[in-house]
Write an enzyme that holds these catalytic residues in place. Sequence first.
Site: not given
Ligand code: CP
Length: 305
Positions: A51-52, A80, A101, A129
């Site tokens: 999703r993100t 590396k 991320r 998040h």
């Molecule tokens: N909600 C969320 O962060 O989903 P993903 O881990 O799929 O990005």
Amino acid sequence: MKHLIDPTDLTLSEIDDILTLAEDIIKNKEAYAHVADGKKLATLFYEPSTRTRLSFEAAMLELGGSVLGFSTADSSSTAKGESVADTARTVSKYADVIAMRHPKEGAPLVAAMNADIPVINAGDGGHLHPTQTLTDLLTIKEETGKLSDLTIGFCGDLKFGRTVHSLIKQLSRYENIRFILISPAELRIPDYIKDEVLDAKGADYTEVERMEDVMPELDILYMTRVQKERFFNEADYIRLKDSYILDPEKLVHAKESLKILHPLPRVNEISVKVDADPRALYFKQAEYGKIVRKALIMKLLGLSL
Ligand code: CP
């Protein structure tokens, strides 16, 4: 230049502006189709995501911009030995904004300290998040009409769930929010969230172990997955993974107006039988994620119609 590393990096007024812009994007999608022409988003994902990453990329593409990046650390020069700082410094030369991320808490902050362009924390370890929080706020606002006077139950892995930590941090800034924290003893909310957020803000919160006992009180039920990837010991994960399974029977005494949210991905914690319940909003929530990320990209890049 502004980064988004922690939800509290944004003032309440800035968050309100982002949600208002998101609401206009919902109503007038086509009007925004070229607002980011010529701009580039880099998605630097050192940890899996559906999703993100994809909603960030879809958001930028729908705004007329372009996307580049990597979806695994081993497909980048991290393999590396390159540092997050050097990666951020380099990608600043290729893109206008970074969404990162990383499994290590604080890595997006290190990137922000070394980049010449805005950096967005797209999830750092078990910490925060913030763009999921914006997604959750837009969902709550659109579906209840308010961001105050709500009883919200967080259920599942409250220890490792970064979406929970972020949303509690943000919701504690609004009026009259009552938090009911539903988890097994081993997966309770970390003490630092209690001390530095809930107690510091004088928030109304209770910790319970049984979902059924509090179900009738809830305006929002925020289910979460037990975060397998954060456990040190597989036996503990196996013992705790099915602590809660939301099914139609458990919803019998819930309010008709209940909103069931989940940041997703789901494993077993919500039965697929719940998906047809009109109170189940988690896939709509994922759609709101793309819209609010459009609004965030516009704000961070100073774009307007
Ligand atoms: N909600 C969320 O962060 O989903 P993903 O881990 O799929 O990005």
